[in-house]
Design an enzyme around this catalytic site. Structure first.
Site, short mmCIF file in Angstrom:
data_model
loop_
_atom_site.label_atom_id
_atom_site.label_comp_id
_atom_site.label_asym_id
_atom_site.label_seq_id
_atom_site.Cartn_x
_atom_site.Cartn_y
_atom_site.Cartn_z
N ASP A 1 10.16 -14.38 -63.87
CA ASP A 1 11.07 -13.65 -64.75
C ASP A 1 12.06 -14.70 -65.26
OD1 ASP A 1 12.52 -11.67 -66.03
OD2 ASP A 1 13.72 -11.20 -64.27
N GLU B 1 7.17 -13.27 -68.02
CA GLU B 1 7.61 -12.15 -68.86
C GLU B 1 7.69 -12.60 -70.31
OE1 GLU B 1 10.67 -9.28 -67.52
OE2 GLU B 1 11.67 -9.76 -69.40
N ASP C 1 16.11 -9.84 -60.51
CA ASP C 1 15.21 -10.87 -61.02
C ASP C 1 14.08 -11.17 -60.02
OD1 ASP C 1 17.28 -12.03 -63.27
OD2 ASP C 1 18.24 -11.46 -61.40
#
Lengths: 174, 174
Positions: free
Chosen positions: B7, B68, B141
């Protein structure tokens, strides 16, 4: 000093090397545009940019690297790739301990043409004149990379003079 | 298969490693959040992220990396740093020849919770349940990185089955 200017982009990444100092004529060392195909995965394109920037730093041994500062308000379709390419360029320079400066497009336009809203053609024409070239560097990414390097030398010079003056003033006060 | 989910972020970069395959229980291998200080220059922060991701790939030897997908329409104040961090993560994986997949936040939310508009708490709760953890991974996260890895295993599995079925259909036609 020798400065590598980088106009970051995923499709076209301009790289221009300029040598000189404030108040003296600047000279073109080399200029190139790295291209990667939109047909390839982004990760592969970024690795191609990393290799290209690394090879140029290796070949030209700049004293500093100037990268265009990317803004989120830029063209949405290309801004993510531009941000990624700029990150890769910064890492290539930072890994070698080279000083990195970010200059905004307005700062670059103002530095080379005296007008922060100059268009591509004006910037290209001024770069051609400043570096005493026979023809305007093409494409625009090449001229923009050279304009970044020129801006860095000129601004860096001014900053160095200001720092020197402040240091002298500090000494006088002691 | 073992998947590293990332992420990306300049201030906090989540990294989660999950092992397993479709239809079998998945297990947590390791999870961490790389942090870099907003006081440091961006180039230095990106180099810290590069080193952290490299070290994790070296330590955990994933078969694939899931990152991501960042959109320009995200929060403008952080999107540039996120894009740069994602570019660095992709380059770390691509340099080693690891397969890289990008999954959107909606795809991840839909995969782990069945709802493409799930909130952070729902995603965290589902990650905790899927990996049979005692507590929800924190900060968000960390949970998001694990959710990316889970999504990759589940989607990759489905894609592999589709590919196998298509290949079988092709063989039957011959």
């Amino acid at each position: 000093m020798r400065v590598l200017g980088i106009d970051p982009g995923l499709t076209r990444c301009g790289m221009g090397v300029v040598e000189g100092s404030v108040g003296r004529p600047l000279s073109l060392v080399d200029v190139n545009v790295l291209r990667t195909s939109a047909d390839r995965p982004v990760a592969e394109r970024l690795v191609t940019i990393e290799k290209g920037v690394d090879a140029w730093i290796e070949e030209h041994r700049p004293d500093a690297v100037a990268v265009e500062r990317v803004f989120a308000r830029s063209d949405v379709s290309t801004v993510m790739g531009t941000a990624q390419a700029s990150g890769i360029a910064m890492v290539c320079a930072a890994r070698r301990g080279l000083p990195i400066a970010l200059h905004t497009p307005s700062e670059v336009k103002a530095a080379v043409s005296g007008n922060g809203r100059a268009d591509k053609a004006q910037v290209g024409a001024m770069v051609t004149r400043i570096l005493r070239l026979d023809a305007m560097p093409k494409p625009a990414d090449a001229a923009d990379a050279l304009a970044l390097a020129i801006t860095h030398i000129w601004r860096g010079g001014a900053q160095a003079r200001i720092d020197a003056a402040l240091a002298a003033a500090g000494r006088n006060r002691r």
